[in-house]
Scaffold this motif. Structure first.
Motif, PDB file in Angstrom:
ATOM      1  N   GLY A  52       5.688 -24.108  86.334  1.00  0.00           N
ATOM      2  CA  GLY A  52       5.687 -23.391  85.065  1.00  0.00           C
ATOM      3  C   GLY A  52       7.090 -23.214  84.518  1.00  0.00           C
ATOM      4  O   GLY A  52       7.332 -23.362  83.308  1.00  0.00           O
ATOM      5  N   ILE A  53       8.038 -22.903  85.413  1.00  0.00           N
ATOM      6  CA  ILE A  53       9.430 -22.778  84.978  1.00  0.00           C
ATOM      7  C   ILE A  53       9.962 -24.123  84.496  1.00  0.00           C
ATOM      8  O   ILE A  53      10.666 -24.211  83.487  1.00  0.00           O
ATOM      9  CB  ILE A  53      10.294 -22.243  86.134  1.00  0.00           C
ATOM     10  N   GLY A  54       9.597 -25.166  85.259  1.00  0.00           N
ATOM     11  CA  GLY A  54      10.022 -26.503  84.842  1.00  0.00           C
ATOM     12  C   GLY A  54       9.531 -26.839  83.456  1.00  0.00           C
ATOM     13  O   GLY A  54      10.276 -27.415  82.632  1.00  0.00           O
ATOM     14  N   ALA A  55       8.267 -26.451  83.168  1.00  0.00           N
ATOM     15  CA  ALA A  55       7.721 -26.707  81.830  1.00  0.00           C
ATOM     16  C   ALA A  55       8.465 -25.919  80.768  1.00  0.00           C
ATOM     17  O   ALA A  55       8.761 -26.428  79.675  1.00  0.00           O
ATOM     18  CB  ALA A  55       6.234 -26.355  81.813  1.00  0.00           C
ATOM     19  N   SER A  56       8.814 -24.659  81.075  1.00  0.00           N
ATOM     20  CA  SER A  56       9.527 -23.842  80.088  1.00  0.00           C
ATOM     21  C   SER A  56      10.941 -24.359  79.849  1.00  0.00           C
ATOM     22  O   SER A  56      11.469 -24.247  78.735  1.00  0.00           O
ATOM     23  CB  SER A  56       9.568 -22.381  80.554  1.00  0.00           C
ATOM     24  N   ILE A  57      11.568 -24.928  80.890  1.00  0.00           N
ATOM     25  CA  ILE A  57      12.912 -25.498  80.716  1.00  0.00           C
ATOM     26  C   ILE A  57      12.843 -26.828  79.950  1.00  0.00           C
ATOM     27  O   ILE A  57      13.744 -27.170  79.186  1.00  0.00           O
ATOM     28  CB  ILE A  57      13.585 -25.696  82.097  1.00  0.00           C
ATOM     29  N   LEU A  58      11.735 -27.536  80.151  1.00  0.00           N
ATOM     30  CA  LEU A  58      11.596 -28.853  79.525  1.00  0.00           C
ATOM     31  C   LEU A  58      11.474 -28.760  78.003  1.00  0.00           C
ATOM     32  O   LEU A  58      11.936 -29.644  77.276  1.00  0.00           O
ATOM     33  CB  LEU A  58      10.377 -29.569  80.115  1.00  0.00           C
ATOM     34  N   VAL A  59      10.882 -27.689  77.502  1.00  0.00           N
ATOM     35  CA  VAL A  59      10.667 -27.544  76.054  1.00  0.00           C
ATOM     36  C   VAL A  59      11.987 -27.570  75.287  1.00  0.00           C
ATOM     37  O   VAL A  59      12.126 -28.311  74.286  1.00  0.00           O
ATOM     38  CB  VAL A  59       9.858 -26.268  75.756  1.00  0.00           C
ATOM     39  N   PRO A  60      13.033 -26.792  75.644  1.00  0.00           N
ATOM     40  CA  PRO A  60      14.303 -26.880  74.911  1.00  0.00           C
ATOM     41  C   PRO A  60      14.941 -28.274  74.970  1.00  0.00           C
ATOM     42  O   PRO A  60      15.562 -28.715  73.991  1.00  0.00           O
ATOM     43  CB  PRO A  60      15.192 -25.837  75.603  1.00  0.00           C
ATOM     44  N   LEU A  61      14.794 -28.938  76.134  1.00  0.00           N
ATOM     45  CA  LEU A  61      15.382 -30.273  76.239  1.00  0.00           C
ATOM     46  C   LEU A  61      14.652 -31.260  75.327  1.00  0.00           C
ATOM     47  O   LEU A  61      15.278 -32.146  74.727  1.00  0.00           O
ATOM     48  CB  LEU A  61      15.324 -30.739  77.698  1.00  0.00           C
ATOM     49  N   VAL A  62      13.327 -31.107  75.210  1.00  0.00           N
ATOM     50  CA  VAL A  62      12.576 -31.939  74.274  1.00  0.00           C
ATOM     51  C   VAL A  62      13.001 -31.617  72.845  1.00  0.00           C
ATOM     52  O   VAL A  62      13.144 -32.518  71.987  1.00  0.00           O
ATOM     53  CB  VAL A  62      11.055 -31.737  74.460  1.00  0.00           C
ATOM     54  N   THR A  63      13.217 -30.335  72.561  1.00  0.00           N
ATOM     55  CA  THR A  63      13.676 -29.922  71.229  1.00  0.00           C
ATOM     56  C   THR A  63      15.017 -30.572  70.892  1.00  0.00           C
ATOM     57  O   THR A  63      15.255 -31.019  69.747  1.00  0.00           O
ATOM     58  CB  THR A  63      13.794 -28.386  71.168  1.00  0.00           C
ATOM     59  N   ARG A  64      15.900 -30.634  71.892  1.00  0.00           N
ATOM     60  CA  ARG A  64      17.194 -31.288  71.674  1.00  0.00           C
ATOM     61  C   ARG A  64      17.009 -32.754  71.277  1.00  0.00           C
ATOM     62  O   ARG A  64      17.657 -33.251  70.334  1.00  0.00           O
ATOM     63  CB  ARG A  64      18.018 -31.186  72.954  1.00  0.00           C
ATOM     64  N   GLY A  83       6.803 -34.371  69.364  1.00  0.00           N
ATOM     65  CA  GLY A  83       6.058 -33.143  69.072  1.00  0.00           C
ATOM     66  C   GLY A  83       4.817 -33.025  69.928  1.00  0.00           C
ATOM     67  O   GLY A  83       4.473 -31.944  70.411  1.00  0.00           O
ATOM     68  N   ALA A  84       4.114 -34.162  70.127  1.00  0.00           N
ATOM     69  CA  ALA A  84       2.931 -34.158  70.995  1.00  0.00           C
ATOM     70  C   ALA A  84       3.315 -33.812  72.428  1.00  0.00           C
ATOM     71  O   ALA A  84       2.606 -33.071  73.138  1.00  0.00           O
ATOM     72  CB  ALA A  84       2.245 -35.520  70.930  1.00  0.00           C
ATOM     73  N   VAL A  85       4.474 -34.358  72.869  1.00  0.00           N
ATOM     74  CA  VAL A  85       4.953 -34.035  74.229  1.00  0.00           C
ATOM     75  C   VAL A  85       5.203 -32.534  74.354  1.00  0.00           C
ATOM     76  O   VAL A  85       4.837 -31.893  75.364  1.00  0.00           O
ATOM     77  CB  VAL A  85       6.238 -34.830  74.535  1.00  0.00           C
ATOM     78  N   ALA A  86       5.837 -31.934  73.347  1.00  0.00           N
ATOM     79  CA  ALA A  86       6.112 -30.491  73.382  1.00  0.00           C
ATOM     80  C   ALA A  86       4.826 -29.684  73.451  1.00  0.00           C
ATOM     81  O   ALA A  86       4.724 -28.683  74.175  1.00  0.00           O
ATOM     82  CB  ALA A  86       6.933 -30.099  72.157  1.00  0.00           C
ATOM     83  N   GLY A  90       3.546 -27.236  76.489  1.00  0.00           N
ATOM     84  CA  GLY A  90       3.154 -25.837  76.277  1.00  0.00           C
ATOM     85  C   GLY A  90       1.785 -25.529  76.842  1.00  0.00           C
ATOM     86  O   GLY A  90       1.566 -24.469  77.452  1.00  0.00           O
ATOM     87  N   VAL A  91       0.824 -26.438  76.651  1.00  0.00           N
ATOM     88  CA  VAL A  91      -0.523 -26.243  77.191  1.00  0.00           C
ATOM     89  C   VAL A  91      -0.490 -26.228  78.720  1.00  0.00           C
ATOM     90  O   VAL A  91      -1.142 -25.398  79.368  1.00  0.00           O
ATOM     91  CB  VAL A  91      -1.476 -27.345  76.669  1.00  0.00           C
ATOM     92  N   VAL A  92       0.272 -27.142  79.302  1.00  0.00           N
ATOM     93  CA  VAL A  92       0.385 -27.192  80.758  1.00  0.00           C
ATOM     94  C   VAL A  92       0.984 -25.897  81.296  1.00  0.00           C
ATOM     95  O   VAL A  92       0.535 -25.347  82.321  1.00  0.00           O
ATOM     96  CB  VAL A  92       1.239 -28.406  81.185  1.00  0.00           C
ATOM     97  N   GLU A  93       1.996 -25.364  80.589  1.00  0.00           N
ATOM     98  CA  GLU A  93       2.628 -24.111  81.021  1.00  0.00           C
ATOM     99  C   GLU A  93       1.611 -22.965  81.021  1.00  0.00           C
ATOM    100  O   GLU A  93       1.552 -22.161  81.964  1.00  0.00           O
ATOM    101  CB  GLU A  93       3.798 -23.775  80.105  1.00  0.00           C
ATOM    102  N   ALA A  94       0.774 -22.892  79.970  1.00  0.00           N
ATOM    103  CA  ALA A  94      -0.244 -21.837  79.901  1.00  0.00           C
ATOM    104  C   ALA A  94      -1.277 -21.989  81.012  1.00  0.00           C
ATOM    105  O   ALA A  94      -1.702 -21.002  81.636  1.00  0.00           O
ATOM    106  CB  ALA A  94      -0.923 -21.861  78.533  1.00  0.00           C
ATOM    107  N   LEU A  95      -1.691 -23.235  81.281  1.00  0.00           N
ATOM    108  CA  LEU A  95      -2.666 -23.485  82.341  1.00  0.00           C
ATOM    109  C   LEU A  95      -2.113 -23.119  83.705  1.00  0.00           C
ATOM    110  O   LEU A  95      -2.812 -22.528  84.544  1.00  0.00           O
ATOM    111  CB  LEU A  95      -3.082 -24.967  82.296  1.00  0.00           C
ATOM    112  N   LEU A  96      -0.852 -23.446  83.958  1.00  0.00           N
ATOM    113  CA  LEU A  96      -0.214 -23.107  85.229  1.00  0.00           C
ATOM    114  C   LEU A  96      -0.134 -21.592  85.412  1.00  0.00           C
ATOM    115  O   LEU A  96      -0.299 -21.084  86.526  1.00  0.00           O
ATOM    116  CB  LEU A  96       1.180 -23.728  85.288  1.00  0.00           C
ATOM    117  N   MET A  97       0.095 -20.868  84.322  1.00  0.00           N
ATOM    118  CA  MET A  97       0.150 -19.402  84.401  1.00  0.00           C
ATOM    119  C   MET A  97      -1.207 -18.833  84.813  1.00  0.00           C
ATOM    120  O   MET A  97      -1.294 -17.921  85.649  1.00  0.00           O
ATOM    121  CB  MET A  97       0.585 -18.818  83.052  1.00  0.00           C
TER     122      MET A  97
END
Length: 604
Positions: A52-64, A83-86, A90-97
């Motif tokens: 889940g942390i990895g997913a949250s860190i990945l979002v800013p890098l995708v934004t970059r 955008g689809a990757v982002a 996000g969905v994966v992060e919610a599911l992991l939570m």
């Protein structure tokens, strides 16, 4: 749900793992054995949290990548793809939570239940010496609120403390990699956070322990009020009792407020540091972008990652507070597990019991006392013989009777049953052979039938009816639902005599080899006592009996009488022998006592 095996008497004497408590952190580590049955769930929970942390860190890098790539280059297909990757991330992060919360709930509830069961088992095994020193409210708070504190820590605090610290380390490393001057600013901000955390820890731990101990005092006050409300009302002492409760409650309130003050100061400081750091980073970052030393996408990713650190950093205060609370709770629970079991189990299984009971040089002294309560006691009860124990108030009669079933252990000499030291017998076997009816009977919040059959749950209705008749407890048939009527807590809905008769029926139903009656008939009127004594004369045939007596009519149940004076038995003989030859015995039973006259009065 996996369950722990019941702790042995010897292992439980020094806690579950036999260790010695050396501090709060050590105490919580001692309960690691309870985590073993759920270790895979905790491992999965940790892995899911890390993903889940990895997913949250990945979002800013995708934004970059989005800003420096498709947006800067007007690449619409690339924008849609990233955008689809982002969205997927996000969905994966919610599911992991969701998965983490589900797994952690089952694991932590299982651990809490296992510890609670083992703690209750330990409380059952601890001797009367332990329970006489501990307020019941303190034990209640440990087995309820303290365990809940540990469960919340295992389910939330421990996981996020590890995960957030790891997230801070990983994100800071990424920030340094993205643009090291700004990364050094973030690293510098961790110094004051660490310093304040270390300063706050000691004060908060002390206050946390005080809050939990004072909470136990408040619980004890409530329990005492609930059990003694009739006495409080009858003496008109409601205001006095309320004043004591109010004083304890105010003390708890003041300590809790002081803990909140320390906690709030710490949390506020942790809120300020990330905000100040973010302002500095934005200012320096904007200057770097203007000078083309860093791309706009890198700055956006940097600040987004910085914002993602706000929760891990600010939550450190809450998580560290939760950790201190959990360690304090574990320390309090460890005090129970560390309590020594002085009455240990034997390994002898006695069969074909005759009931010969012998006291050989028996002595008893309370823990930490300087003098013996009982000393040099020698007494032999032949199989089937009944001995009345007579002595002044405070002479030690109750302690004497408690020694037989090992509610207390002798501190000198020994007690044997059919030649076997009672300390060598298995405790469950000994307490099947010895039944005790106490002067102050204890009843449970269950039906009258269940209270009577406590010692023999497999007893038939005919045997229960016989025990009820012996104890002259026929009043149970007049209760709203007869024997199935639930008796209130401590049997407070019954009179003292009714409680004594139910307790007597319970002892009689057990059909023991040795029956101990600790002044069980004291609350009965003279006519009911005469009927009970007549029935007991039949029950005591073939049973070795010890009857603590204050009335001459009760003494007549016994074959012999033992006079207890100054902590030892000074005279043994029949009632008439002691009445004729021992002035102290006559004084106890009244010098004007006339056996024939009293019996005639009872018969009339």
């Amino acid at each position: 749900m996996p369950t722990q095996p019941t702790i042995s008497l010897r292992a439980a004497a020094h806690g579950r793992d036999g260790g010695v408590r050396t501090g709060a952190a050590t105490s919580i580590w001692r309960f690691r054995s309870y985590l073993l049955p759920y270790r895979w769930r905790f491992v999965v929970m940790l892995v899911v949290s890390l993903l889940g942390i990895g997913a949250s860190i990945l979002v800013p890098l995708v934004t970059r990548r989005v800003i420096d790539g498709p947006i800067a280059q007007s690449d619409r297909p690339g924008l849609y793809a990233l955008g689809a990757v982002a969205v997927v991330v996000g969905v994966v992060e919610a599911l992991l939570m969701f998965i983490r919360r589900w797994i952690v709930s089952k694991a932590t509830l299982g651990v809490e239940t296992d510890i609670r069961v083992q703690m209750y088992a330990k409380l059952q095994q601890l001797p009367l010496a332990f329970h006489s020193r501990w307020a019941s409210g303190q034990l209640l708070s440990r087995i309820t609120s303290d365990l809940s504190v540990i469960r919340r820590f295992l389910g939330f605090g421990l996981v996020f403390l590890l995960v957030n610290v790891l997230q801070i380390i990983v994100v800071v490393a990424i920030l340094v990699h993205l643009y090291w001057p700004l990364g050094l600013v973030v690293v510098a901000s961790t110094v004051p956070v660490t310093w304040v955390s270390l300063r706050t820890q000691r004060v908060y731990t002390k206050l946390s322990r005080q809050v939990q101990d004072q909470g136990g005092d408040v619980a004890s006050s409530v329990e005492e009020m609930a059990h003694a409300h009739r006495v409080i009302k009858s003496f008109g002492r409601a205001d006095h009792v309320f004043t004591g409760f109010d004083r304890r409650s105010v003390r708890l309130h003041d300590t809790a407020v002081e803990r909140v003050r320390v906690q709030s100061t710490f949390w506020t400081f942790l809120e300020v540091i990330p905000s100040v750091t973010l302002i500095i980073v934005l200012a320096l970052g904007a200057l770097a972008v203007a000078q083309d030393r860093v791309t706009l996408g890198t700055l956006v990713a940097f600040t987004t990652l910085m914002v993602s650190l706000v929760w891990p950093v600010t939550s450190l205060g809450f998580l560290l507070s939760m950790t201190q609370d959990a360690m304090t709770a574990a320390d309090r629970i460890a005090e129970v597990f560390d309590a020594e079991i002085t009455i240990t189990d034997g390994d002898v299984e006695l069969d074909d019991v005759r009931g010969e009971l012998v006291f050989e040089g028996v002595a008893f002294r309370f823990p930490d006392a300087d003098t013996d309560v009982l000393h040099d006691i020698d007494l032999r009860l032949a199989p089937g013989e009944t001995v009345a124990l007579v002595g002044a108030t405070g002479s030690g009669k109750t302690i004497f009777t408690n020694l037989v079933a090992r509610l207390w252990d002798v501190t000198g000499g020994r007690i044997t049953l059919d030649g076997v030291d009672v300390r060598d017998l298995r405790l469950d076997r000994l307490r099947q052979l010895v039944a005790t009816a106490f002067e102050d009977p204890v009843l449970f919040s269950m039906s009258a039938r269940e209270n009577i059959a406590l010692g023999r749950p497999d007893a038939t209705d005919e045997e229960i009816a016989e025990a009820v008749d012996v104890a002259q407890a026929q009043f149970v048939h007049e209760l709203p639902f007869g024997l199935d009527t639930r008796i209130g807590e401590q049997g407070m809905s019954l009179s003292g005599g009714q409680r004594q008769r139910l307790a007597l029926a319970r002892a009689v139903l057990a059909k023991p080899a040795v029956l101990v009656l600790d002044d069980t008939l004291s609350a009965l009127d003279i006519h009911t006592e005469a009927l009970v004594e007549e029935a007991l004369q039949r029950v005591l045939v073939g049973v070795t009996g010890i009857v603590v007596a204050h009335r001459a009519s009760t003494v007549l149940l016994a074959d012999r009488v033992a006079l207890l004076q100054d902590g030892t038995i000074t005279h043994v003989g029949t009632h008439n022998e002691l009445l004729d030859t021992v002035p102290a015995y006559r004084e106890l039973l009244s010098a004007e006592y006339d056996p024939s006259g009293e019996l005639l009065e009872v018969a009339s």
